[in-house]
Design an enzyme around this catalytic site. Structure first.
Site, PDB file in Angstrom:
ATOM      1  N   ILE A  12      36.241  60.330  19.525  1.00  0.00           N
ATOM      2  CA  ILE A  12      36.523  60.453  18.098  1.00  0.00           C
ATOM      3  C   ILE A  12      37.909  59.883  17.818  1.00  0.00           C
ATOM      4  O   ILE A  12      38.887  60.259  18.467  1.00  0.00           O
ATOM      5  CB  ILE A  12      36.459  61.931  17.645  1.00  0.00           C
ATOM      6  N   HIS A  57      43.081  60.469  10.078  1.00  0.00           N
ATOM      7  CA  HIS A  57      43.300  60.892  11.457  1.00  0.00           C
ATOM      8  C   HIS A  57      43.554  62.391  11.627  1.00  0.00           C
ATOM      9  O   HIS A  57      43.266  62.933  12.689  1.00  0.00           O
ATOM     10  CB  HIS A  57      44.484  60.119  12.041  1.00  0.00           C
ATOM     11  N   VAL A  81      39.503  63.421  21.307  1.00  0.00           N
ATOM     12  CA  VAL A  81      39.965  62.977  20.001  1.00  0.00           C
ATOM     13  C   VAL A  81      41.273  62.223  20.182  1.00  0.00           C
ATOM     14  O   VAL A  81      42.136  62.636  20.967  1.00  0.00           O
ATOM     15  CB  VAL A  81      40.177  64.173  19.051  1.00  0.00           C
ATOM     16  N   SER A  82      41.441  61.117  19.472  1.00  0.00           N
ATOM     17  CA  SER A  82      42.694  60.370  19.452  1.00  0.00           C
ATOM     18  C   SER A  82      43.030  59.861  20.858  1.00  0.00           C
ATOM     19  O   SER A  82      42.232  59.140  21.459  1.00  0.00           O
ATOM     20  CB  SER A  82      43.803  61.245  18.859  1.00  0.00           C
ATOM     21  N   ASN A  83      44.178  60.244  21.417  1.00  0.00           N
ATOM     22  CA  ASN A  83      44.460  59.848  22.797  1.00  0.00           C
ATOM     23  C   ASN A  83      43.404  60.386  23.753  1.00  0.00           C
ATOM     24  O   ASN A  83      43.055  59.735  24.742  1.00  0.00           O
ATOM     25  CB  ASN A  83      45.837  60.348  23.227  1.00  0.00           C
TER      26      ASN A  83
END
Length: 615
Positions: free
Chosen positions: A296, A547, A272-274
Site C-alpha cells: 500500500i 498518504h 504501507v509506505s516504506n
C-alpha cells in the site's frame, strides 16, 4: 493480576536451532540472534492489539501515562508504543470508519515474542516480533509478515497487519527493517534494551554506538540515519528473516503440530509506505517461501521507470513551498487557505528569484513557474496539493536529512551538509525534561527526528531561519559530480527493486493524490514495469486518497481525502481468498470515490458510498 502473565527469555541457541529446523531444507542457515527471545503473555486487561487500551484509550488525544516518567516500566512503554503507532497510521476519529466500515479493535489475547537479530554482514541488528493469538488456527497455518511504515519501531504495522492477521487467526510477524526507535544520546552512549528501557553496561541493545568524543555538542544517533548499514537496500531480507523467526516461534509454541515450514505454512507479506516497499523487495527473493504480497502506497524504486525517494524529496524540499503559492491551489488546506499564499512560500519564491532560478516579475508568476518546473518532473497538481501537508510539517527536509545520512554511511557527528540531531532545545540548552524525553524515545518517536525531544540543527541556516542553503546542499548530493554524491547515488542504486518471483501474486495500491510518495514515481511505475515483464502484479488506483490516513481526523483534510486502509483490508481479504481458497484475485482497478461533505457544519461520517466500488 499483572497483565504480563509470564515472561521468559529463550536461550539464543535454542531458538536459532528451531528456526533452522523450520526453514528447511538442510542448507538453511541458523539465524544470528543478538538478544534472547522475550516471551510475554497478554491477557486479562491487556491484549496483543490494543495493550488493554481499547477503542476509547486509542482514541484519547493523551498518551497513556508513566507512573515515573524518567523510569517507565516495560509494560508502560509497550502500551505507549502501541498507542503512538495506532495514532500515527490510522484515522481513529469518530466518523472516520475504523472499526465500523473496516478494521477491528476487538481485544486479542495471546503471546508476544521479540528478539534482536542480525542480517549477515550487517553492523547493527534489527528487531523482530511475532504476535501469536490464542485463537491461532493451527489447521490453516498462516503468517502475516509486515515491515513497519516510515522509520517506525516494531509496532509500526499493528493497525493493518496486526488488526487483520490476528483477527483471522494468523500469527503476525513484524520487523522494524533496520530502522526503529532505539535512539542513542552520544553524550552517554546508552542504548535501548529489548524491552524498550535504557540499557545498563553489558546489555544487548538494538543500536550500539560509542560515546561521542568529538568537539562541540554531543549529537543524538538515530538508527536509520547512522547505523552504517544502508538498511533500505536490505529491506526485503529483513522481511524474510521476520518470517523465518515466525516459523521458529510456531515450532516452539506448537511442537506437537510441527514441523512448521514454508512448505506447509502460508505466508502473506503486507506493508504501507516504506513497509510497502519492503514487502515488494521481499517478493523478489528466491524460493517459494512467500505466497502473496499486498503493498500500500509503497516507497519503491522500480527496476525501470519511476524515481527514487531521495531524488524527488530533495526536489520537493526546494521548489514545492513556492509552487503551492500559485492560485491553482486556492482553498487547499495548508497551501492557500482562504486564497492567500503562505508567507514562507512567497519567501522561497523570492529566494529562488534572487538566485536566478526563477524569472517571474511577481510572486504569483514565480509560483506558477515553480509549479511548471515540478510538472515537468512528473508531479501532478493532485500530488502537489497533498504535498502541502509534508511542506507544512517540514517533512521534506526531515526525510532528506535522514536518508542522506543513511546513504552516505555518516555517523552522528558528521552528517552531510552540516546537519545534526541533538537533545537540546531551540534555546541551545539541555531540557529540564531530558531524562524523561530520553526514556520515552523508544515508545514515542516515529523513527525520524525532530520529535520526542530530539531536534534538528541546520548549520547552514546560521542565525536565520532560511533552510534553502542546506536543502540545496542535500540536492547536490543527487545532482552534482563529487565523491560524497557518488557515495549517495551508489547507495540509492542498491535500493532499486528487481522483478518479483514468477507466479507470485502481488497487489499494489496507491492513492492518486499521494503527495509524499507520488504514485507516478513509485507504485504505478512498479506495477507497470513488473506487469509488462509477465509478473502477476495487479494495481489499484484510489482517487481522492493521499498518504496519511492519520491526518484525516482534521475535518479540513477529512473532507477532501479518503483513507487508504479500507482498500488495504479489502486487498488482504482478496489475497487470502486467492492463496487459501483458490479464488481469482481481482484485476487492476481505477476506483472512483466521493469525498465526505459537511452537513450543517459537521463532517459527515464515512460510509461505503464514499469509498466507491472496491474490486
Amino acid at each position: 493480576m499483572n497483565p504480563i502473565a509470564s515472561r521468559l527469555l529463550f536461550p539464543l541457541a535454542a531458538l536459532a536451532a528451531l528456526v533452522s529446523v523450520a526453514t528447511a531444507p538442510a542448507k538453511a542457515k541458523e539465524m544470528k540472534l543478538v538478544a534472547g527471545i522475550a516471551l510475554q503473555s497478554h491477557r486479562e486487561g491487556d491484549d496483543l492489539l490494543t495493550a488493554g487500551l481499547g477503542t476509547a484509550g486509542l482514541r484519547s488525544p493523551l498518551p497513556p501515562a508513566f507512573a515515573d516518567a524518567a523510569h517507565p516500566t516495560p509494560q508502560e512503554l509497550r502500551r505507549r508504543a502501541i498507542w503512538s503507532n495506532w495514532r500515527g497510521i490510522a484515522d481513529l476519529a469518530p466518523g472516520g470508519g475504523y472499526g465500523e466500515l473496516y478494521g477491528s479493535l476487538a481485544p486479542v489475547p495471546g503471546r508476544e515474542y521479540q528478539a534482536l537479530v542480525r542480517l549477515p554482514g550487517a553492523k547493527q541488528p534489527h528487531r523482530v516480533m511475532v504476535q501469536l493469538p490464542d485463537a491461532f488456527d493451527a489447521g490453516k497455518r498462516c503468517i502475516v509478515v509486515n515491515a513497519s511504515s516510515g522509520s517506525r519501531g516494531i509496532y509500526g504495522g499493528i493497525a493493518l497487519a496486526g488488526a487483520w492477521g490476528l483477527s483471522h487467526g494468523c500469527a503476525v510477524a513484524y520487523t522494524d527493517k533496520g530502522t526503529g526507535t532505539g535512539f542513542v544520546d552520544t553524550a552517554d552512549g546508552v542504548g535501548t534494551r529489548l524491552d524498550g528501557t535504557r540499557a545498563e553496561p553489558g546489555d544487548a541493545v538494538e543500536f550500539d554506538i560509542a560515546k561521542y568524543t568529538g568537539a562541540g555538542l554531543a549529537p543524538v544517533a538515530v538508527k536509520h540515519a547512522h547505523s552504517g548499514d544502508n538498511p533500505e537496500a536490505d529491506w526485503g531480507r529483513h522481511v524474510k528473516q521476520a518470517a523465518e523467526f515466525a516459523l521458529g516461534v510456531l515450532q516452539s509454541g506448537f511442537p506437537d503440530g510441527g514441523p512448521y515450514t514454508f512448505a506447509n505454512t502460508r505466508v502473506i507479506a503486507v506493508g504501507v509506505s516504506n513497509g510497502g516497499g519492503a514487502v515488494l523487495r521481499a517478493a523478489e527473493l528466491d524460493g517459494d517461501w512467500l505466497d502473496g504480497v499486498v503493498a500500500i502506497s509503497p516507497n519503491v524504486f522500480p527496476g525501470e521507470g519511476g524515481r527514487p525517494l531521495f531524488d524527488y524529496t530533495t526536489e520537493a524540499a526546494i521548489w514545492m513551498s513556492c509552487a503551492l503559492a500559485a492560485p491553482t491551489f486556492d482553498g487547499v488546506a495548508m497551501a492557500r487557505p482562504g486564497g492567500q499564499p503562505a508567507p514562507a512560500g512567497i519567501a522561497r519564491c523570492a529566494a529562488l528569484k534572487a538566485q536566478g532560478r526563477l524569472t517571474g516579475d511577481t510572486p504569483m508568476a514565480q509560483a506558477e513557474q515553480a509549479r511548471q518546473i515540478l510538472h515537468a518532473q512528473g508531479w501532478t497538481d493532485e500530488a502537489l496539493a497533498a504535498g502541502a501537508i509534508s511542506t507544512s510539517f517540514d517533512l521534506w527536509r526531515t526525510v532528506a536529512v535522514t536518508y542522506a545520512s543513511a546513504y552516505a554511511r555518516a555517523d552522528a557527528g558528521t552528517m552531510p551538509c552540516g546537519y545534526r540531531f541533538t537533545a537540546l532545545g531551540k534555546d541551545g540548552l539541555r531540557s529540564a525534561n531530558a531524562d524523561k524525553e530520553r526514556a520515552a524515545w523508544w515508545s514515542d518517536s516515529s523513527g525520524i527526528p525532530p520529535g520526542a525531544g530530539v531536534t534538528l540543527l541546520d548549520a547552514k541556516a546560521g542565525d536565520t531561519s532560511d533552510a534553502l542553503p542546506g536543502l540545496q546542499c542535500l540536492r547536490a548530493l543527487w545532482t552534482d559530480k563529487s565523491a560524497p554524491a557518488d557515495t549517495v547515488r551508489a547507495s540509492v542504486a542498491a535500493t532499486r527493486a528487481r522483478l518479483p518471483r514468477k507466479n507470485l501474486p502481488v497487489l499494489v495500491m496507491h492513492g492518486v493524490d499521494d503527495g509524499l510518495i507520488p504514485e507516478a514515481f513509485s507504485g504505478a511505475a512498479y506495477a507497470r514495469w513488473a506487469s509488462a515483464r509477465g509478473r502477476d502484479v495487479r494495481y489499484w488506483r484510489v482517487h481522492n486518497a493521499q498518504h496519511f490516513d492519520a491526518f484525516l481526523g482534521l475535518p479540513v483534510l477529512g473532507a477532501r481525502y479518503l483513507p487508504m486502509l479500507p482498500y488495504a483490508y479489502r486487498g488482504l481479504d482478496a489475497m487470502w481468498a486467492h492463496v487459501a481458497e483458490g479464488k481469482p484475485l481481482p484485476g487492476d482497478a481505477d476506483i472512483a470515490t466521493t469525498p465526505r461533505a459537511f452537513v450543517n457544519g459537521v463532517l459527515a461520517p464515512l460510509s461505503a458510498d464514499h469509498l466507491g466500488r472496491m474490486p
